[in-house]
Design a protein around this motif. Structure first.
Motif, PDB file in Angstrom:
ATOM      1  N   TRP A  40       0.804  -1.219   0.000  1.00  0.00           N
ATOM      2  CA  TRP A  40       0.000   0.000   0.000  1.00  0.00           C
ATOM      3  C   TRP A  40       0.842   1.276   0.000  1.00  0.00           C
ATOM      4  CZ3 TRP A  40      -4.018   1.999  -1.812  1.00  0.00           C
ATOM      5  CH2 TRP A  40      -4.521   3.204  -1.330  1.00  0.00           C
ATOM      6  N   ASP A  41       1.625   1.511   1.048  1.00  0.00           N
ATOM      7  CA  ASP A  41       2.385   2.755   1.129  1.00  0.00           C
ATOM      8  C   ASP A  41       3.585   2.761   0.193  1.00  0.00           C
ATOM      9  OD1 ASP A  41       0.941   4.309   3.108  1.00  0.00           O
ATOM     10  OD2 ASP A  41       1.540   2.789   4.547  1.00  0.00           O
ATOM     11  N   ALA A  42       3.889   1.616  -0.402  1.00  0.00           N
ATOM     12  CA  ALA A  42       4.968   1.563  -1.395  1.00  0.00           C
ATOM     13  C   ALA A  42       4.491   2.058  -2.751  1.00  0.00           C
ATOM     14  CB  ALA A  42       5.497   0.139  -1.515  1.00  0.00           C
ATOM     15  N   PHE A  43       3.313   1.617  -3.166  1.00  0.00           N
ATOM     16  CA  PHE A  43       2.828   1.913  -4.517  1.00  0.00           C
ATOM     17  C   PHE A  43       1.493   2.656  -4.538  1.00  0.00           C
ATOM     18  CE2 PHE A  43       4.788  -2.525  -5.431  1.00  0.00           C
ATOM     19  CZ  PHE A  43       6.061  -1.990  -5.455  1.00  0.00           C
ATOM     20  N   TYR A  44       0.730   2.570  -3.451  1.00  0.00           N
ATOM     21  CA  TYR A  44      -0.682   2.965  -3.476  1.00  0.00           C
ATOM     22  C   TYR A  44      -1.343   2.263  -4.675  1.00  0.00           C
ATOM     23  CZ  TYR A  44       0.831   6.066   0.184  1.00  0.00           C
ATOM     24  OH  TYR A  44       1.362   6.548   1.356  1.00  0.00           O
ATOM     25  N   ARG A  45      -2.094   2.963  -5.503  1.00  0.00           N
ATOM     26  CA  ARG A  45      -2.739   2.270  -6.624  1.00  0.00           C
ATOM     27  C   ARG A  45      -1.891   2.269  -7.903  1.00  0.00           C
ATOM     28  NH1 ARG A  45      -9.165   4.057  -6.441  1.00  0.00           N
ATOM     29  NH2 ARG A  45      -9.644   3.208  -4.386  1.00  0.00           N
ATOM     30  N   ASP A  46      -0.750   2.930  -7.843  1.00  0.00           N
ATOM     31  CA  ASP A  46       0.125   3.021  -9.016  1.00  0.00           C
ATOM     32  C   ASP A  46       1.047   1.808  -9.035  1.00  0.00           C
ATOM     33  OD1 ASP A  46       1.537   3.823 -11.213  1.00  0.00           O
ATOM     34  OD2 ASP A  46       2.704   5.345 -10.151  1.00  0.00           O
ATOM     35  N   MET A  47       0.526   0.669  -9.439  1.00  0.00           N
ATOM     36  CA  MET A  47       1.283  -0.585  -9.362  1.00  0.00           C
ATOM     37  C   MET A  47       1.276  -1.316 -10.700  1.00  0.00           C
ATOM     38  SD  MET A  47      -1.361  -3.134  -7.332  1.00  0.00           S
ATOM     39  CE  MET A  47      -1.167  -2.392  -5.730  1.00  0.00           C
ATOM     40  N   ASN A  48       2.268  -2.176 -10.861  1.00  0.00           N
ATOM     41  CA  ASN A  48       2.330  -3.095 -12.002  1.00  0.00           C
ATOM     42  C   ASN A  48       3.262  -4.242 -11.629  1.00  0.00           C
ATOM     43  OD1 ASN A  48       5.061  -2.269 -12.534  1.00  0.00           O
ATOM     44  ND2 ASN A  48       4.250  -0.484 -13.635  1.00  0.00           N
ATOM     45  N   GLU A  49       3.363  -5.227 -12.513  1.00  0.00           N
ATOM     46  CA  GLU A  49       4.156  -6.418 -12.205  1.00  0.00           C
ATOM     47  C   GLU A  49       5.636  -6.074 -12.032  1.00  0.00           C
ATOM     48  OE1 GLU A  49       5.119 -10.448 -14.590  1.00  0.00           O
ATOM     49  OE2 GLU A  49       2.994 -10.193 -14.016  1.00  0.00           O
ATOM     50  N   GLU A  50       6.132  -5.153 -12.827  1.00  0.00           N
ATOM     51  CA  GLU A  50       7.556  -4.813 -12.758  1.00  0.00           C
ATOM     52  C   GLU A  50       7.929  -4.265 -11.386  1.00  0.00           C
ATOM     53  OE1 GLU A  50       5.490  -3.958 -15.228  1.00  0.00           O
ATOM     54  OE2 GLU A  50       6.267  -5.413 -16.691  1.00  0.00           O
ATOM     55  N   LYS A  51       7.063  -3.474 -10.788  1.00  0.00           N
ATOM     56  CA  LYS A  51       7.359  -2.912  -9.469  1.00  0.00           C
ATOM     57  C   LYS A  51       7.415  -4.007  -8.409  1.00  0.00           C
ATOM     58  CE  LYS A  51       5.562   1.759 -10.208  1.00  0.00           C
ATOM     59  NZ  LYS A  51       4.609   2.800  -9.729  1.00  0.00           N
ATOM     60  N   PHE A  52       6.493  -4.934  -8.471  1.00  0.00           N
ATOM     61  CA  PHE A  52       6.513  -6.034  -7.501  1.00  0.00           C
ATOM     62  C   PHE A  52       7.786  -6.865  -7.647  1.00  0.00           C
ATOM     63  CE2 PHE A  52       2.017  -5.101  -7.048  1.00  0.00           C
ATOM     64  CZ  PHE A  52       1.792  -5.380  -5.702  1.00  0.00           C
ATOM     65  N   ILE A  53       8.166  -7.153  -8.874  1.00  0.00           N
ATOM     66  CA  ILE A  53       9.361  -7.960  -9.113  1.00  0.00           C
ATOM     67  C   ILE A  53      10.595  -7.239  -8.563  1.00  0.00           C
ATOM     68  CG2 ILE A  53      10.831  -8.992 -10.860  1.00  0.00           C
ATOM     69  CD1 ILE A  53       7.991 -10.289 -10.325  1.00  0.00           C
ATOM     70  N   ALA A  54      10.667  -5.930  -8.808  1.00  0.00           N
ATOM     71  CA  ALA A  54      11.811  -5.155  -8.327  1.00  0.00           C
ATOM     72  C   ALA A  54      11.890  -5.182  -6.803  1.00  0.00           C
ATOM     73  CB  ALA A  54      11.719  -3.714  -8.827  1.00  0.00           C
ATOM     74  N   LYS A  55      10.750  -5.083  -6.143  1.00  0.00           N
ATOM     75  CA  LYS A  55      10.756  -5.087  -4.677  1.00  0.00           C
ATOM     76  C   LYS A  55      11.141  -6.454  -4.135  1.00  0.00           C
ATOM     77  CE  LYS A  55      10.564  -3.224  -0.773  1.00  0.00           C
ATOM     78  NZ  LYS A  55      11.511  -2.154  -0.399  1.00  0.00           N
ATOM     79  N   MET A  56      10.660  -7.518  -4.739  1.00  0.00           N
ATOM     80  CA  MET A  56      11.021  -8.864  -4.277  1.00  0.00           C
ATOM     81  C   MET A  56      12.520  -9.117  -4.454  1.00  0.00           C
ATOM     82  SD  MET A  56       8.125  -9.851  -3.164  1.00  0.00           S
ATOM     83  CE  MET A  56       7.649  -8.119  -2.952  1.00  0.00           C
ATOM     84  N   LYS A  57      13.077  -8.650  -5.562  1.00  0.00           N
ATOM     85  CA  LYS A  57      14.508  -8.821  -5.790  1.00  0.00           C
ATOM     86  C   LYS A  57      15.325  -8.043  -4.767  1.00  0.00           C
ATOM     87  CE  LYS A  57      14.366  -9.890 -10.730  1.00  0.00           C
ATOM     88  NZ  LYS A  57      14.725  -9.438 -12.116  1.00  0.00           N
ATOM     89  N   GLU A  58      14.831  -6.880  -4.392  1.00  0.00           N
ATOM     90  CA  GLU A  58      15.528  -6.103  -3.358  1.00  0.00           C
ATOM     91  C   GLU A  58      15.584  -6.873  -2.038  1.00  0.00           C
ATOM     92  OE1 GLU A  58      14.909  -2.192  -0.519  1.00  0.00           O
ATOM     93  OE2 GLU A  58      13.595  -2.471  -2.259  1.00  0.00           O
ATOM     94  N   PHE A  59      14.455  -7.443  -1.623  1.00  0.00           N
ATOM     95  CA  PHE A  59      14.454  -8.227  -0.385  1.00  0.00           C
ATOM     96  C   PHE A  59      15.469  -9.364  -0.460  1.00  0.00           C
ATOM     97  CE2 PHE A  59       9.844  -6.824   0.276  1.00  0.00           C
ATOM     98  CZ  PHE A  59      10.188  -5.911   1.267  1.00  0.00           C
ATOM     99  N   LYS A  60      15.518 -10.029  -1.603  1.00  0.00           N
ATOM    100  CA  LYS A  60      16.452 -11.154  -1.756  1.00  0.00           C
ATOM    101  C   LYS A  60      17.897 -10.682  -1.701  1.00  0.00           C
ATOM    102  CE  LYS A  60      17.264 -15.275  -4.555  1.00  0.00           C
ATOM    103  NZ  LYS A  60      16.792 -16.077  -5.712  1.00  0.00           N
ATOM    104  N   GLU A  61      18.196  -9.585  -2.382  1.00  0.00           N
ATOM    105  CA  GLU A  61      19.572  -9.073  -2.417  1.00  0.00           C
ATOM    106  C   GLU A  61      20.035  -8.591  -1.048  1.00  0.00           C
ATOM    107  OE1 GLU A  61      19.222  -6.108  -5.398  1.00  0.00           O
ATOM    108  OE2 GLU A  61      19.072  -7.558  -7.057  1.00  0.00           O
ATOM    109  N   LYS A  62      19.123  -8.028  -0.262  1.00  0.00           N
ATOM    110  CA  LYS A  62      19.474  -7.492   1.055  1.00  0.00           C
ATOM    111  C   LYS A  62      19.337  -8.536   2.171  1.00  0.00           C
ATOM    112  CE  LYS A  62      18.316  -2.642   0.110  1.00  0.00           C
ATOM    113  NZ  LYS A  62      17.436  -1.491   0.463  1.00  0.00           N
TER     114      LYS A  62
END
Length: 643
Positions: free
Chosen positions: A227-249
């Motif tokens: 929610w506070d990351a994207f609000y309604r401005d979301m798409n698949e690419e944003k989710f993928i980028a965030k998941m990769k960040e969690f994995k890298e960190k």
């Protein structure tokens, strides 16, 4: 010290005393009908053992009696009323009363239609509308809680006008059931908790307490919400980028919520079960498969209690396909049917689709809007119970039971909290507002004062937060102490492992307290921000205690933590206290309080361990509250105090 509750009744009204101190004076009913107001007269009082029955009569009333079940510490009021003409929608019955002298008051009331908040106004004329709990400290220092209760055909609230019973719908001529429970105890939190337990034992509360519910596993794991990351401005690419960040960190996220913004809707009305094709052209199932290909997580999705914020789009294929399972209200809004069996079939169709997409859990939002949505169309409490029963039946069928993997949200009003049959997690407060620099104080106050009553029914969810934010440490310590689920809503690139790591182990398992964080004795009746004093919340795990301290005022704040401030602690015992940020130990007992001096915005996190035979067992000091972690070492307390 015993604090017996006593009741007297005469034509002037009912009076309630706590010991020798007057609590309520001249409580008497007024009946509001379509034909006008009726003021009944008390005709007879009957007392048999622990039950007092009061019989009333007046023109326009077919039957009216009050039954009061009494015990030394409790009074439970039941109504049995039938009128010739329909009762007003709101309120149908009002019990006016005067209040005795009080030195402290907390009223929990809906400051918005979805959320409850504390008021500290002592004078009854300043009490807020639609109160859901009142706790008073009377002139004799005694603590009494007044718990208004809903039943199938009415809601009950406390306001400056009195105790108000409302059906929320025309045509109702009868009200039957328990509407008020009063309980006295030695301190406010105990008064609230014992009131709930007593009311449940007497079947005045008709849904399970939290002790009877099954808690879903995600509550003990670290999560992320969009929610506070994207609000309604979301798409698949944003989710993928965030998941990769969690994995890298190496941030051990174990569950993810796809919040509002994924659904196909127009003008806030739902068009279909599938994801918005413009944002997710490959569909929801593909999005979830991509998320799970990167991280080993459970994935949840958001939907509203009425499907979407304003229901289902008229003329849509969705409406046409499921029209038999929908209701069109006089306002024109189309929502899942008021018939629970039909509503269940609608939810089951949608949830079956979601499960086929590999959805593991749900967040069901906007629940508090149900009352204004159906007001005037259906008896509110009954309609809310039917709606909750229908959706939870479907959740259990498709996502697992009896521990439903479900976060209820925007649903703190009475008609929601007392009508959910199974689910165990509910949001405890309004949103975390990352772009409002002044919002933290209201956020922590709301969470702190909701917790004592709310935690009797649910695991309290203190909401998501940002780990990269000026309030990040204050928010992290609050969640660490909360006893509820912990999850961030960080934007892409902004998750701070340093602030997240002290909450959980390397596998994402939280160091969670089994109960909710609550105000200490000395803070309970105080608006700490206005008083410019530190706000202190406590929690407990095993024999260990924890106290979080926040300065939420606009100036430096001084105070202390006294052993007498903390409920359930052995006031005669000796403890070792450790503060996370300063890395310092203190002796803590009746003669050694912890002196506090906090700058504006400062937070402290104290773990408190019992000293036995000169030794202390401490937890993991690298976590915000080692008191919630397994024992790391046992050493002489003197070695830490002198170190």
């Amino acid at each position: 010290m015993k604090q017996p509750l006593l009741l007297t009744a005469d034509p002037e009204g009912i009076s309630v005393f706590c010991g020798a101190n007057l609590l309520l004076k001249n409580l008497k009913p007024v009946i509001n009908t379509d034909a006008g107001q009726i003021i009944p007269k008390l005709k007879e009082v009957s007392e048999v053992k622990d039950k007092i029955t009061l019989f009333y009569a007046a023109n326009g009333i077919r039957r009216f009696k009050l039954t009061v079940n009494k015990a030394e510490r409790s009074l439970v009021f039941c109504i049995d009323l039938e009128t010739e003409q329909p009762l007003n929608q709101y309120p149908g019955v009002v019990f006016n009363f005067d209040i005795g002298r009080v030195t402290g008051t907390v009223n929990i009331y809906p400051n918005k239609i979805w959320w409850t908040y504390p008021s500290f106004a002592r004078s009854k004329k300043d009490w807020p509308e639609r109160g859901q709990l009142t706790v008073v400290k009377n002139g004799g220092g005694q603590i009494i809680s007044l718990l208004p209760l809903p039943q199938k055909n009415f809601l009950t609230h406390i306001s400056s006008r009195g105790i108000e019973l409302s059906a929320g719908c025309g045509g109702v001529t009868a009200m039957n059931g328990t509407f008020l429970s009063i309980y006295t105890a030695s301190e406010p939190i105990k008064s609230i908790q014992e009131n709930f337990r007593n009311a449940r034992q007497m079947k005045a509360i008709t849904v399970p307490l939290l002790s009877e519910r099954k808690i879903p596993g995600f509550v003990d794991e670290f999560g992320w919400c969009s929610w506070d990351a994207f609000y309604r401005d979301m798409n698949e690419e944003k989710f993928i980028a965030k998941m990769k960040e969690f994995k890298e960190k190496n941030i051990p996220v174990k569950w993810v919520i796809i919040d509002d913004g994924w659904l196909h809707q127009k003008d806030n009305k739902l068009l279909g079960f599938e994801a918005d094709p413009a944002k997710f052209p490959l569909g929801l199932k593909h999005l979830i498969s991509q998320i799970k290909s990167i991280l080993d997580v459970k994935v949840g999705v958001w939907h509203a209690f009425t499907s979407y914020w304003d229901g289902i789009a008229p003329g849509s294929e969705l409406e046409k396909q499921y029209s038999d399972y929908l209701t069109t209200l006089p306002s024109g809004a189309i929502i899942p049917s008021l018939d629970p069996e039909k509503a269940y079939k609608f939810w089951s169709a949608w949830h079956s689709f979601l499960r086929d997409c590999s959805v593991d859990m749900l967040k069901i939002d906007n629940q508090g809007s149900y009352m204004p949505t159906v007001l005037g169309t259906a008896v509110v409490s009954e309609a809310a119970r039917n709606a909750h029963t229908a959706v939870e039946r479907s959740v259990a069928e498709h996502f697992g039971s009896p521990a439903l993997p479900l976060i209820n949200c925007m649903g703190n009003p009475q008609e929601n909290v007392f009508n959910r049959p199974v689910s165990a997690v509910n949001r405890n407060s309004d949103d975390f507002f990352p772009n409002d620099n002044d919002s933290f104080a209201a956020h922590i106050v709301q969470n702190a004062w909701n917790a004592p009553w709310h935690s009797m029914l649910y695991v309290c969810d203190f909401d998501m937060w940002w780990s990269s934010h000026p309030d990040a440490y204050r928010s992290a310590v609050l969640r660490a102490l909360s006893g509820g689920p912990v999850y961030v809503s960080d934007k892409i690139g902004e998750s701070d492992f340093k602030k997240i790591a002290p909450l959980c182990d390397e596998k994402g398992r939280l160091y969670r307290f089994p109960g909710a964080a609550m105000p200490t004795y000395d803070c309970f009746f105080t608006d700490c921000r206005a008083a410019e004093k530190p706000l202190k919340l406590f929690n407990k795990k095993g024999d260990n205690f924890a106290v979080g301290v926040w300065n939420i005022s606009d100036v430096p704040a001084d105070g202390e933590i006294s052993i007498s401030d903390i409920p359930r602690i052995d006031s005669g015992g000796r403890y070792l206290a450790y503060e996370y940020f300063s890395k310092k130990y203190r002796l803590f007992d009746l003669e050694n309080s912890i002196k506090l001096s906090l700058a504006k915005g400062e937070v402290q996190a104290w773990s408190i361990y019992p000293i036995r035979d000169g030794k202390v067992k401490t937890g993991d000091c690298s976590k915000y509250f080692g008191a919630a972690t397994p024992v790391i070492r046992e050493v002489p307390a003197s070695s830490l105090l002198n170190g």
